[in-house]
Scaffold this motif. Structure first.
Motif, PDB file in Angstrom:
ATOM      1  N   ASN A   1      39.048  44.777  40.714  1.00 19.71           N
ATOM      2  CA  ASN A   1      39.166  43.280  39.811  1.00 19.71           C
ATOM      3  C   ASN A   1      39.803  42.399  41.155  1.00 19.71           C
ATOM      4  O   ASN A   1      39.371  41.480  40.889  1.00 19.71           O
ATOM      5  CB  ASN A   1      39.916  43.602  38.582  1.00 19.71           C
ATOM      6  N   THR A   2      40.849  42.881  41.402  1.00 24.52           N
ATOM      7  CA  THR A   2      41.619  42.067  42.671  1.00 24.52           C
ATOM      8  C   THR A   2      40.867  41.417  43.518  1.00 24.52           C
ATOM      9  O   THR A   2      40.627  40.315  43.803  1.00 24.52           O
ATOM     10  CB  THR A   2      42.992  42.802  43.166  1.00 24.52           C
ATOM     11  N   LEU A   3      39.843  42.574  44.203  1.00 26.00           N
ATOM     12  CA  LEU A   3      39.071  42.058  45.397  1.00 26.00           C
ATOM     13  C   LEU A   3      37.968  41.089  44.624  1.00 26.00           C
ATOM     14  O   LEU A   3      37.499  40.282  45.258  1.00 26.00           O
ATOM     15  CB  LEU A   3      38.639  43.324  45.754  1.00 26.00           C
ATOM     16  N   ILE A   4      37.278  41.266  43.484  1.00 26.25           N
ATOM     17  CA  ILE A   4      36.366  40.735  43.009  1.00 26.25           C
ATOM     18  C   ILE A   4      36.973  39.003  42.738  1.00 26.25           C
ATOM     19  O   ILE A   4      36.291  38.047  43.077  1.00 26.25           O
ATOM     20  CB  ILE A   4      35.616  41.267  41.643  1.00 26.25           C
ATOM     21  N   GLU A   5      37.976  38.879  42.019  1.00 30.58           N
ATOM     22  CA  GLU A   5      38.571  37.900  41.776  1.00 30.58           C
ATOM     23  C   GLU A   5      38.618  36.877  42.963  1.00 30.58           C
ATOM     24  O   GLU A   5      38.471  35.787  42.840  1.00 30.58           O
ATOM     25  CB  GLU A   5      39.677  38.030  40.913  1.00 30.58           C
ATOM     26  N   GLU A   6      39.108  37.458  44.073  1.00 34.31           N
ATOM     27  CA  GLU A   6      39.774  36.716  45.287  1.00 34.31           C
ATOM     28  C   GLU A   6      38.293  36.360  45.874  1.00 34.31           C
ATOM     29  O   GLU A   6      38.173  35.020  46.290  1.00 34.31           O
ATOM     30  CB  GLU A   6      40.379  37.593  46.127  1.00 34.31           C
ATOM     31  N   SER A   7      37.365  37.250  46.149  1.00 37.69           N
ATOM     32  CA  SER A   7      35.909  37.130  46.829  1.00 37.69           C
ATOM     33  C   SER A   7      35.253  35.917  45.923  1.00 37.69           C
ATOM     34  O   SER A   7      34.499  34.869  46.464  1.00 37.69           O
ATOM     35  CB  SER A   7      35.219  38.041  46.981  1.00 37.69           C
TER      36      SER A   7
END
Length: 288
Positions: free
Chosen positions: A224-230
């Protein structure tokens, strides 16, 4: 994590998914003559001897790459996507010589003299093995000169990644595969990959993660963290991909054998990567 030594796990199902994805990214990068840079945060030993006592002890290679190559040699026509994979061809060649190629070795096979390979490994004994192994040319020569500029570092992975990006060569990839043995490894991975991505928005980021039944919340937090930032950088289009390979049924796990598969999260995946991986995954599951 200084207690973790990857040689015990080299050539297992997690390595197969990780290195298969990595090889497809390398193929993409070599399509252009422009130089590129590869940053490997947990480089380990470079390559491994299949008869190493550490590999023999766990038998993970026997149930991983050795099982896979044997099955393909017997019934190649039933697995067209796997059989045509450059990674499989490389792994098969190394296996015939009693070896398994890790990510630094696979990178060297694809890379050219104008490219830059930046390796990092913290474990004292493992970094010695890495430095010794890269002194010799790779077993397979893809190009006339498989001699990229190589630098080896021995640092904490997260300090290293933030100092290594953005590289001087602006095309390239970061591959990271922590052991996830420390309690906060999922949080550290998410936080530091996001920080590195903010510094190198055009880089391809490959993040390996384990599938563990008792770590589902942490795994979801990482993704979720990686998706949110990308997505915050490119809100109008999806610029990430997520693949997973399960080789055991979660409900069948007992004792300390908790790993039932693994995944690869990719930021800025090359065009066509998802399609290729999704064709290969069903064949992998059938064999493994």
């Amino acid at each position: 994590m200084l207690s973790y030594i990857h040689a015990y796990h080299a050539g297992n199902h997690a390595d197969i998914l990780k290195h298969l994805t990595f090889s497809l990214v390398l193929e993409h990068l070599t399509k252009k003559e422009k130089p590129f840079c590869i940053i490997d945060t947990h480089a380990a030993s470079g390559f491994y001897h299949i008869n190493d006592e550490r590999i023999l002890k766990t038998e993970e290679s026997k149930n991983g790459i050795e099982k896979l190559i044997t099955a393909l040699e017997k019934t190649e026509k039933n697995y067209p996507s796997l059989s045509s994979s450059r990674y499989i061809q490389i792994a098969a060649s190394y296996l015939k010589n009693g070896l398994y190629p890790g990510s630094p070795e696979i990178a060297r096979i694809f890379m050219r003299q104008s490219d830059h390979l930046i390796l990092n490994e913290l474990h004292p004994q493992t970094v010695k093995e890495l430095k010794a192994n890269i002194k010799n040319p790779p077993l397979i020569q893809n190009n006339e000169n498989n001699s990229p500029q190589i630098s080896v570092h021995q640092r904490d992975a997260w300090e290293f990644i933030l100092s290594a990006v953005p590289p001087k060569i602006k095309r390239g990839c970061v591959i990271t595969d922590p052991s996830y043995e420390d309690e906060d490894d999922f949080q550290k991975t998410a936080r530091n990959v996001v920080s590195a991505y903010k510094k190198w928005r055009t880089g391809i980021f490959l993040v390996w993660y384990p599938l563990l039944p008792h770590k589902k919340a942490e795994i979801q937090f990482l993704k979720n963290t990686l998706i949110e930032e990308s997505c915050s950088f490119s809100p109008k289009e999806k610029n990430w991909a997520d693949f997973s390979l399960e080789v055991k049924k979660e409900e069948s796990l007992t004792g300390l054998a908790k790993l039932y598969g693994s995944g690869m999260f990719v930021i800025n995946p090359p065009f066509g990567l998802e399609e290729k991986i999704n064709c290969i995954l069903p064949e992998l599951k059938m064999i493994l």
